[in-house]
Structures are given as C-alpha cells and as structure tokens.
Design a protein around this motif. Sequence first.
Motif, PDB file in Angstrom:
ATOM      1  N   GLY A   1      15.155  -0.265  -6.027  1.00  0.00           N
ATOM      2  CA  GLY A   1      15.787   0.716  -5.151  1.00  0.00           C
ATOM      3  C   GLY A   1      14.987   1.991  -5.028  1.00  0.00           C
ATOM      4  N   VAL A   2      13.685   1.907  -5.245  1.00  0.00           N
ATOM      5  CA  VAL A   2      12.810   3.085  -5.225  1.00  0.00           C
ATOM      6  C   VAL A   2      11.611   2.802  -4.327  1.00  0.00           C
ATOM      7  CG1 VAL A   2      11.392   4.657  -6.599  1.00  0.00           C
ATOM      8  CG2 VAL A   2      13.496   3.702  -7.571  1.00  0.00           C
ATOM      9  N   GLU A   3      11.331   3.719  -3.406  1.00  0.00           N
ATOM     10  CA  GLU A   3      10.138   3.603  -2.565  1.00  0.00           C
ATOM     11  C   GLU A   3       8.895   3.886  -3.399  1.00  0.00           C
ATOM     12  OE1 GLU A   3       9.849   2.726   0.520  1.00  0.00           O
ATOM     13  OE2 GLU A   3      11.900   2.829   1.325  1.00  0.00           O
ATOM     14  N   ALA A   4       7.827   3.161  -3.118  1.00  0.00           N
ATOM     15  CA  ALA A   4       6.577   3.388  -3.831  1.00  0.00           C
ATOM     16  C   ALA A   4       6.006   4.753  -3.458  1.00  0.00           C
ATOM     17  CB  ALA A   4       5.570   2.296  -3.487  1.00  0.00           C
ATOM     18  N   PRO A   5       5.557   5.539  -4.428  1.00  0.00           N
ATOM     19  CA  PRO A   5       4.948   6.830  -4.112  1.00  0.00           C
ATOM     20  C   PRO A   5       3.584   6.642  -3.446  1.00  0.00           C
ATOM     21  CG  PRO A   5       4.729   6.348  -6.447  1.00  0.00           C
ATOM     22  CD  PRO A   5       5.575   5.257  -5.870  1.00  0.00           C
ATOM     23  N   ALA A   6       3.055   7.715  -2.954  1.00  0.00           N
ATOM     24  CA  ALA A   6       1.754   7.648  -2.281  1.00  0.00           C
ATOM     25  C   ALA A   6       0.677   7.122  -3.219  1.00  0.00           C
ATOM     26  CB  ALA A   6       1.382   9.028  -1.746  1.00  0.00           C
ATOM     27  N   THR A   7       0.771   7.513  -4.472  1.00  0.00           N
ATOM     28  CA  THR A   7      -0.192   7.044  -5.473  1.00  0.00           C
ATOM     29  C   THR A   7       0.585   6.376  -6.608  1.00  0.00           C
ATOM     30  OG1 THR A   7      -1.624   8.920  -4.924  1.00  0.00           O
ATOM     31  CG2 THR A   7      -2.156   7.671  -6.928  1.00  0.00           C
ATOM     32  N   PRO A   8       0.903   5.097  -6.482  1.00  0.00           N
ATOM     33  CA  PRO A   8       1.701   4.434  -7.522  1.00  0.00           C
ATOM     34  C   PRO A   8       0.906   4.278  -8.810  1.00  0.00           C
ATOM     35  CG  PRO A   8       0.961   2.842  -5.895  1.00  0.00           C
ATOM     36  CD  PRO A   8       0.568   4.182  -5.377  1.00  0.00           C
ATOM     37  N   ALA A   9       1.621   4.244  -9.914  1.00  0.00           N
ATOM     38  CA  ALA A   9       0.978   4.039 -11.211  1.00  0.00           C
ATOM     39  C   ALA A   9       0.435   2.615 -11.298  1.00  0.00           C
ATOM     40  CB  ALA A   9       1.989   4.291 -12.325  1.00  0.00           C
ATOM     41  N   ASP A  10      -0.629   2.446 -12.072  1.00  0.00           N
ATOM     42  CA  ASP A  10      -1.250   1.129 -12.207  1.00  0.00           C
ATOM     43  C   ASP A  10      -0.314   0.123 -12.860  1.00  0.00           C
ATOM     44  OD1 ASP A  10      -3.565   2.081 -11.066  1.00  0.00           O
ATOM     45  OD2 ASP A  10      -4.533   2.526 -12.989  1.00  0.00           O
ATOM     46  N   ASN A  11       0.570   0.606 -13.719  1.00  0.00           N
ATOM     47  CA  ASN A  11       1.452  -0.306 -14.460  1.00  0.00           C
ATOM     48  C   ASN A  11       2.856  -0.330 -13.881  1.00  0.00           C
ATOM     49  OD1 ASN A  11       2.241   2.252 -15.220  1.00  0.00           O
ATOM     50  ND2 ASN A  11       2.644   1.692 -17.350  1.00  0.00           N
ATOM     51  N   ALA A  12       2.978  -0.104 -12.570  1.00  0.00           N
ATOM     52  CA  ALA A  12       4.293  -0.063 -11.934  1.00  0.00           C
ATOM     53  C   ALA A  12       4.291  -0.897 -10.659  1.00  0.00           C
ATOM     54  CB  ALA A  12       4.703   1.370 -11.623  1.00  0.00           C
ATOM     55  N   VAL A  13       5.461  -1.450 -10.328  1.00  0.00           N
ATOM     56  CA  VAL A  13       5.655  -2.159  -9.082  1.00  0.00           C
ATOM     57  C   VAL A  13       7.001  -1.724  -8.519  1.00  0.00           C
ATOM     58  CG1 VAL A  13       6.686  -4.158 -10.239  1.00  0.00           C
ATOM     59  CG2 VAL A  13       5.643  -4.448  -7.985  1.00  0.00           C
ATOM     60  N   TYR A  14       7.123  -1.665  -7.199  1.00  0.00           N
ATOM     61  CA  TYR A  14       8.298  -1.073  -6.564  1.00  0.00           C
ATOM     62  C   TYR A  14       8.956  -2.065  -5.611  1.00  0.00           C
ATOM     63  CZ  TYR A  14       6.334   3.230  -8.388  1.00  0.00           C
ATOM     64  OH  TYR A  14       5.835   4.201  -9.228  1.00  0.00           O
ATOM     65  N   PHE A  15      10.273  -2.189  -5.725  1.00  0.00           N
ATOM     66  CA  PHE A  15      11.078  -3.016  -4.817  1.00  0.00           C
ATOM     67  C   PHE A  15      12.118  -2.096  -4.185  1.00  0.00           C
ATOM     68  CE2 PHE A  15       9.279  -5.953  -7.827  1.00  0.00           C
ATOM     69  CZ  PHE A  15       9.012  -7.100  -7.097  1.00  0.00           C
TER      70      PHE A  15
END
Length: 510
Positions: free
Chosen positions: A248-262
């Motif tokens: 439920g979170v939009e990916a930020p402009a610079t996502p963290a390397d160890n994160a994925v967003y749905f």
Amino acid sequence: MLVGVVGCNTREFGSSVGRPASDPVERPGISPLVIGEIYVADAPSAQFVELVTRQTDETVDLTGYSLCGAASCITVAGELTSIGTYDIAELALNASFGELAVVDDTGEVAAYVAWGAEPTVFNSPWMARAVARGVTQAGSFAALPFPMPDGVAVVFDSDNCDAATCGCASPSRGNDDREITLSLCPETRVSLELNELWTNGESSWVEIYNASLEAISLAGVRLCQLPSCIVFADQHLEADAYLVVHLGVEAPATPADNAVYFANARPLVLGGELVLLAPGGTDVSAEAEAFLSFVRFGSTTATLSRTAIVAGLWPDLLATARIPSFENEALSRSSVAENGADTWQPVAIEEGGNYVAGTPGSVNPDVSAASDEWYSCSFPRPWRVAPASELVMHTIQSSGIEIVNRSGDAIDLTDWVLEVDGVAIPLIENTLENLGTLSIEQTLTANHELSLLHAGVLRQFVLLGAPSTSTRLEEAVDAGVWPLDRCSLTFDHTLILRTGETGQSPADYR
C-alpha cells in the motif's frame, strides 16, 4: 577417516532434520535402478552421476534412457550391471540449485534428485512425474543441502533404495557405495523466513530474511494474508540478507536496494495469519509443502494454522502472537527461539530518545534475552513479567473503579489496598467471592496512577495519561506489572479489561 552414517531428509527451503526414525519401506518394481552418487562441482567438466541397480549384479538395459536436468537431456545407452558412472558435464548443472531425472524408454522417471534454493524446481515436470511414480516424495523430495563445495559428493544409501537418505564423501567414480561409511554433509541452510512486520492499517511493511548460504530467486514466491496475496517477480535475495516488502505504499523516487513496493496491495490487518509460500497453486490452505514461513497474530480464526502445523512451522491451533499496540511498534521474530507464538514479540527501538518500529532491513533485537533493547508497550519485559493479580481493576470509569476477583476462590480483602495517585482508598468489604465485583466510587480524569497492592506488594498498575507526579510508576516497571514509563492509556470515560488479559499493559484494556 569418514565416520557416522547420517540422513539428509530435507524439507524444501529447510534445514536437514536427520535420518528418518526407520528405514524407508522397499518398493520393489518401481524402478530397477537408483541414483547412488552425484557430484555437482562448480566446474561442469567434473560433474558425474552414478547409477546403481536395486539388486547386486542385476543388469538393466539402458537403451532409450536419458539423464535430464531442468533445461536439457542427454542420452545413455548400453547395459548397466550393478553400477555405472556417467558424465553429466553437458547438462551444466548448477551447484547451488537444480535437479536430475533418470528417464526410461517409456518416458517414466526411474530415479530423481533435486537440490538447493531455487523455488522454480517445485514446478518441474520431472519432479511431478517422480512423485507420481513413487521414486520421491512430494513433501521432502530429497532436496539436498547444496551448494556443495568442490571435493564433496552426495552418496545415497543404496541399501534403502530411497533418495531421501544420503551422506557425503569424497567423489568416488565407479565405486559401489553400498557399504561405505558416510560423513555428515557440510552444514548448509536454505530458508526464507518472515522476520518482522508493521502496519498502521493504511500501509504496511513485511521483512523477509534469507537465512540460507546462497542467493534465492523469489520468482513466483507468494506472500499472503487471506484473502489477498502478492506474487514476487524475478528478483533475487542474497544470502544472509533482508528484503523489506512495502504494501500500500508508492515507490519513492530513489527506492532502497533492499526494498520492494506494491502500491496496490492491501495493507496488513492487525489480527490475522501471514504466510510465505513457494510458487504453486491457488488453494493456499492445501499447500503444506509450499509453506516457507508462517505467523499468526492477534485474535483471528485459525484458517491456515492447521496447514502451518502440518508443515512444522507452528506449534498448535491455540498459539497466536500478541499484536503491537502502538504505531511505533513492530512485530519481530526472535533469532534464537523456535517457531511459535513466543518467537514473535511486539518491539520498538529507541533512537535518540524517540521510538521507531522495529529494525526493517537489519537484524532483529533478541527479545527473549534480558536486554535494554526492549521498548514495547504491549506487555512487560519478557524476563520480568509478574504473576497475574488475583484482584484486577476490570472497569475504569470517570465515576469510579470496578474490581473483580478472578482467583477461583473467595479472597480476604484485609491486606488489599487500592491507591489513586498514591492515596489509599479503603476496600469496604471484608471478603470478595470468586468472580465477585467491588465498586469503588472515585472521580477520575485523564491523568492518574492506579495501583492495587497486597500486603505492600504491587500486584497491578494502570497509568492513565501523563500525571504531573509519579508515585509508583518506576516500581511498577521494575516489578513487571507495567511495561515502560512511556506507556499509558488514553482515558476519557470508560476502559474495560479484555477477556483473558492480566491488566499489565495498555493493550489489555479497550
């Protein structure tokens, strides 16, 4: 010298659980041969497989037989008497994950082995055929503790003619391994684990930990809190690494390397079951062999718990972890405890005087040890929780307090005292029967300390709001009847103790 015969009966994505309690039952006629030894080195040119007949000195015609990996096959021919060694360099098998099927002239799988951390092997047509013929088992399909270092081969106990028992030895091309003594295979662990989670009802994150020694492909792996599931794309998680899955979170402009967003995924509901599954079908509750990790938390129907119990990931139908009671608390899995409700604890971490929810992307605090890293308001520190009080403040209202006897017997109230902000209020009854109630008239506002004492010992404590002065707060935390000095209840009119709770934390009241 090699000592000690061992078994490597290994659950998918799990660690070796040792030799079965009794040898597998012989199944004559299933196949005339078995895999006796396999060596999958980093250099494909050195790779070989040894085939062994079920009966010593038996001869098998291999015309039309093939050796097949996940991507290709090579043909074998001639006759096999007792034992034969075959180079499999052409298959270029991966030392970290893969499979090998011996396919006869009718297309049936005569012998089969799979190893390593790649979830897509679960969807292999070779494995399905091997299971159908009975040369391997669906739930523990001889998934060996690969990757193996160079110089170590896996040898199967041919006396049992079952690929689920094995040991390790130096590669020995052409030798009959029926009578050799095997050594313990190098310790490896292939495991994906749910490690930590947090939600505020609008957005959530779940931390997944790769506890194995190799990178794992997450392609097709599912994360489910029914009725919703998300499916991972072609993504790898390195060994001993963490992935933070945002729901439920939009990916930020610079996502963290160890994160994925749905962004379109449903956030977690506090009170439910969360399961991580290998790629597979659509009936989650029927896929015990695909369960990788599981947690049940809060008050919820045990929909998937039965399957998790079958998979060995949860202790019983009554077990459920306590849910975090504040927004800055996560539900964290202890790294030192076995699977179960006590493995998971609500926890917050102090950073510069502020409290943050868990440790997404890094190792969890060991909440089962006596450590000052415990900052949860959900219940007192685990190593100092006090026994539940026989008398409890059951209902707290602006007009007074109702006390209930939950001891199971009548209680003599002579040595009991109720305090409001350090001022003792007499209990007018001499005796209170079991489940009896005693109402104390007292005008209460938003900020108070309420204490129940027996013979001078603090038995229950409740902090409302933020009183200007403190009389027993520090004592309550030290005694294990209240979590921390920062933990308090917001009070405007009525608080009621939840069924079955002790009244030793804000989360116990509603």
